[in-house]
Scaffold this motif. Structure first.
Motif, PDB file in Angstrom:
ATOM      1  N   UNK A   1       4.296 -36.682   7.757  1.00  9.91           N
ATOM      2  CA  UNK A   1       4.635 -36.614   9.075  1.00  9.91           C
ATOM      3  C   UNK A   1       6.183 -37.428   9.160  1.00  9.91           C
ATOM      4  N   UNK A   2       6.510 -38.372   8.512  1.00  7.27           N
ATOM      5  CA  UNK A   2       7.625 -39.213   8.531  1.00  7.27           C
ATOM      6  C   UNK A   2       8.886 -38.476   8.099  1.00  7.27           C
ATOM      7  N   UNK A   3       8.501 -37.621   7.048  1.00  5.03           N
ATOM      8  CA  UNK A   3       9.625 -36.640   6.459  1.00  5.03           C
ATOM      9  C   UNK A   3       9.782 -37.120   4.844  1.00  5.03           C
ATOM     10  N   UNK A   4       9.081 -38.203   4.434  1.00 11.35           N
ATOM     11  CA  UNK A   4       9.400 -38.655   3.101  1.00 11.35           C
ATOM     12  C   UNK A   4       8.314 -37.621   2.334  1.00 11.35           C
ATOM     13  N   UNK A   5       8.496 -37.522   0.944  1.00  9.38           N
ATOM     14  CA  UNK A   5       7.863 -36.914   0.239  1.00  9.38           C
ATOM     15  C   UNK A   5       6.999 -38.049  -0.849  1.00  9.38           C
ATOM     16  N   UNK A   6       5.760 -37.985  -0.624  1.00  8.55           N
ATOM     17  CA  UNK A   6       5.092 -38.781  -1.716  1.00  8.55           C
ATOM     18  C   UNK A   6       4.127 -37.904  -2.545  1.00  8.55           C
ATOM     19  N   UNK A   7       4.416 -38.651  -3.846  1.00  3.91           N
ATOM     20  CA  UNK A   7       3.500 -37.944  -5.086  1.00  3.91           C
ATOM     21  C   UNK A   7       3.196 -39.151  -5.942  1.00  3.91           C
ATOM     22  N   UNK A   8       2.685 -38.604  -7.280  1.00  3.31           N
ATOM     23  CA  UNK A   8       2.456 -39.762  -8.456  1.00  3.31           C
ATOM     24  C   UNK A   8       2.944 -39.364  -9.536  1.00  3.31           C
ATOM     25  N   UNK A   9       3.409 -39.956 -10.181  1.00  2.00           N
ATOM     26  CA  UNK A   9       4.192 -39.726 -11.543  1.00  2.00           C
ATOM     27  C   UNK A   9       3.302 -40.396 -12.800  1.00  2.00           C
ATOM     28  N   UNK A  10       3.216 -39.749 -13.775  1.00  2.00           N
ATOM     29  CA  UNK A  10       2.505 -40.207 -14.813  1.00  2.00           C
ATOM     30  C   UNK A  10       3.381 -41.172 -15.850  1.00  2.00           C
ATOM     31  N   UNK A  11       2.771 -42.314 -16.175  1.00  2.00           N
ATOM     32  CA  UNK A  11       3.657 -43.184 -16.865  1.00  2.00           C
ATOM     33  C   UNK A  11       2.988 -43.922 -18.162  1.00  2.00           C
ATOM     34  N   UNK A  12       3.651 -44.333 -18.995  1.00  2.00           N
ATOM     35  CA  UNK A  12       2.985 -45.192 -20.083  1.00  2.00           C
ATOM     36  C   UNK A  12       2.427 -46.434 -19.736  1.00  2.00           C
ATOM     37  N   UNK A  13       1.205 -46.818 -20.439  1.00  2.00           N
ATOM     38  CA  UNK A  13       0.592 -48.147 -20.046  1.00  2.00           C
ATOM     39  C   UNK A  13       1.686 -49.315 -20.461  1.00  2.00           C
TER      40      UNK A  13
ATOM     41  N   UNK B   1       2.486 -31.189 -30.500  1.00  2.00           N
ATOM     42  CA  UNK B   1       2.487 -29.737 -29.753  1.00  2.00           C
ATOM     43  C   UNK B   1       1.892 -29.729 -28.455  1.00  2.00           C
ATOM     44  N   UNK B   2       1.259 -31.053 -28.253  1.00  2.03           N
ATOM     45  CA  UNK B   2       0.695 -30.911 -26.801  1.00  2.03           C
ATOM     46  C   UNK B   2       1.747 -31.346 -25.758  1.00  2.03           C
ATOM     47  N   UNK B   3       1.236 -30.912 -24.457  1.00  2.00           N
ATOM     48  CA  UNK B   3       2.536 -30.990 -23.416  1.00  2.00           C
ATOM     49  C   UNK B   3       2.616 -32.528 -23.291  1.00  2.00           C
ATOM     50  N   UNK B   4       3.877 -33.080 -22.838  1.00  2.00           N
ATOM     51  CA  UNK B   4       4.155 -34.227 -22.721  1.00  2.00           C
ATOM     52  C   UNK B   4       3.748 -34.670 -21.507  1.00  2.00           C
ATOM     53  N   UNK B   5       2.880 -35.917 -21.269  1.00  2.00           N
ATOM     54  CA  UNK B   5       2.286 -36.211 -20.038  1.00  2.00           C
ATOM     55  C   UNK B   5       3.349 -37.028 -19.078  1.00  2.00           C
ATOM     56  N   UNK B   6       4.541 -37.657 -19.953  1.00  2.00           N
ATOM     57  CA  UNK B   6       5.493 -38.788 -19.081  1.00  2.00           C
ATOM     58  C   UNK B   6       6.310 -38.275 -18.406  1.00  2.00           C
ATOM     59  N   UNK B   7       6.258 -38.608 -17.072  1.00  2.00           N
ATOM     60  CA  UNK B   7       7.058 -38.110 -16.046  1.00  2.00           C
ATOM     61  C   UNK B   7       6.763 -37.088 -15.372  1.00  2.00           C
ATOM     62  N   UNK B   8       5.640 -36.551 -15.450  1.00  2.00           N
ATOM     63  CA  UNK B   8       5.020 -35.376 -14.614  1.00  2.00           C
ATOM     64  C   UNK B   8       4.590 -36.106 -13.273  1.00  2.00           C
ATOM     65  N   UNK B   9       5.201 -35.314 -12.224  1.00  2.00           N
ATOM     66  CA  UNK B   9       4.736 -35.671 -10.802  1.00  2.00           C
ATOM     67  C   UNK B   9       3.734 -34.680 -10.358  1.00  2.00           C
ATOM     68  N   UNK B  10       2.697 -35.379  -9.669  1.00  2.00           N
ATOM     69  CA  UNK B  10       1.822 -34.559  -9.032  1.00  2.00           C
ATOM     70  C   UNK B  10       1.369 -34.940  -7.652  1.00  2.00           C
ATOM     71  N   UNK B  11       0.782 -33.717  -7.022  1.00  2.00           N
ATOM     72  CA  UNK B  11       0.389 -34.097  -5.606  1.00  2.00           C
ATOM     73  C   UNK B  11       1.674 -34.312  -4.578  1.00  2.00           C
TER      74      UNK B  11
END
Length: 418
Positions: free
Chosen positions: A105-117, A90-100
């Motif tokens: 300034x270059x126009x790209x988007x940068x974030x971080x994705x949660x992935x399995x170890x 029942x817990x939220x699935x952490x895998x694939x979540x993108x944060x931040x």
């Protein structure tokens, strides 16, 4: 059995399975967890019979009371294993979540994705519930798991493993996503610790000797805690009723766990009011007290505490007691003798509570609550893979997030660097 060949075969299978668990949908992984829980409930009698055989064999071998306590599985414990798996589902699935995710300034988007170890290797003693908890957390977080339980729980671990495999099969996932080593040969542990091509992290759960060996020999990163020297400090501003309840529960709710209080610290201004009634309460429960001179002056039946007692993780009905003159003295004691596991203060003074929370360097720090709450199930993690007193990657009870990592992701639309 050729242990080396067998273990490396298990490792290769786990690595392949980890790719399938990582890409499996959240619904598929949750279905497997629900099916595991149903299998455990269905086979409860089988699990209890296997556990009873393990306990009888352990008793015949003369294993100590603390280990027998951890090994013993009750009908309530079986129900909690199933409940824990359902809570994980029942817990939220952490895998694939993108944060931040943000534009640069270059126009790209940068974030971080949660992935399995990837592949988690878990080496543990006694507690058969670890087999279910570890399988559930590793699967929910998209990992594969290699589980090596202690020889004293071999029968019950294999019975739990059968339920886990039934759940994986029902959801269409490979049984090699969770493999429980079926040999008591200690060489299997040595092989696991050298399998850096197949295992991404090792989690040891057990006695100090096991954890020291894993920390010393492993060629793989380790998530661990070594000792559980937990403290309760009763402040001068404590409510006496709360202090009695918290201190008693922290020590006697269960003796053989890493979050049980092993040292009680009491402010000198309140010691005469709280120590004698606590000592009387514990005398009725058979708890042996070992105190400093000031504590023994208030409770003469206490034995003399030695320097070794302040470092001791008894895992037994034994408690060290020290009277201190201030909050700073209590925190100094914890800093010198504690194991950075779990420490609590009982106080009605908001400033003292805040200082204790901020300054005590432990993985769990509590105000007006028993140290026995330092547990993944109680923290809402569904279950825990273990408790970490390290400071890098994971700290405290290790649940889903502790079994994942973050990688950078970049989104562009034909962007090039100039």
């Amino acid at each position: 059995m050729d242990v080396q060949t067998t273990m490396h075969g298990i490792g290769r299978a786990a690595r392949a399975a980890s790719r399938e668990t990582a890409r499996a949908s959240s619904a598929t992984r949750n279905a497997a967890l629900e099916a595991m829980a149903a299998a455990i409930e269905r086979d409860a009698a089988t699990l209890l019979a296997a556990n009873a055989a393990d306990v009888d064999a352990a008793r015949e071998r003369g294993l100590d009371a603390a280990l027998l306590d951890r090994l013993t599985l009750s009908p309530k414990g079986v129900a909690q294993m199933a409940q824990g798996l359902r809570e994980i589902a029942q817990l939220p699935d952490p895998i694939g979540e993108i944060v931040d995710l943000a534009y640069r300034p270059s126009g790209i988007q940068v974030g971080r994705m949660r992935v399995p170890l990837g592949v988690i290797g878990i080496i543990y003693e006694a507690r058969p519930n670890v087999t279910a908890d570890a399988a559930g957390l590793c699967l929910k977080s998209g990992n594969a798991a290699i589980l090596r339980g202690g020889s004293e729980a071999l029968r019950c671990n294999q019975a739990v493993a059968a339920c886990v495999h039934a759940g994986l099969q029902a959801a269409g996932l490979p049984s090699t996503a969770v493999q429980v080593i079926d040999t008591a040969d200690r060489a299997a542990v040595g092989e696991m610790l050298a399998m850096q091509d197949h295992i991404d992290v090792i989690v040891p759960r057990g006695g100090k000797g096991l954890i020291e060996r894993v920390s010393r020999e492993s060629r793989i990163p380790v998530i661990k805690h070594l000792d559980g020297v937990c403290h309760v400090y009763i402040d001068a501003h404590a409510d006496l009723d709360k202090a009695m309840r918290v201190a008693d529960n922290a020590k006697t709710q269960r003796y053989g766990t890493c979050n049980t209080m092993e040292t009680l610290l009491v402010h000198a201004d309140i010691a005469a009011r709280v120590l004698p009634p606590l000592a009387a309460l514990w005398a009725g429960k058979g708890v042996e007290l070992r105190g400093c001179d000031r504590a023994r002056a208030l409770v003469p039946t206490m034995l003399v505490a030695t320097e070794d007692d302040w470092f001791a993780e008894y895992l037994a009905p034994i408690l060290a007691v020290r009277v201190v003159d201030s909050l700073d003295a209590a925190m100094d004691h914890i800093a010198q003798y504690g194991s950075r596991h779990t420490d609590a203060i009982v106080t009605e003074h908001l400033g003292h509570a805040r200082r204790f929370l901020r300054e005590v360097d432990s993985s769990s720090v509590m105000v007006n609550a028993s140290t026995r709450f330092a547990d993944g199930f109680e923290y809402g993690l569904g279950a825990e893979i273990g408790i970490s007193t390290d400071k890098l990657h994971a700290r405290g009870p290790v649940g889903l997030e502790g079994l994942t990592s973050l990688k950078y992701v970049v989104l562009g639309d034909g962007h090039v660097r100039v």
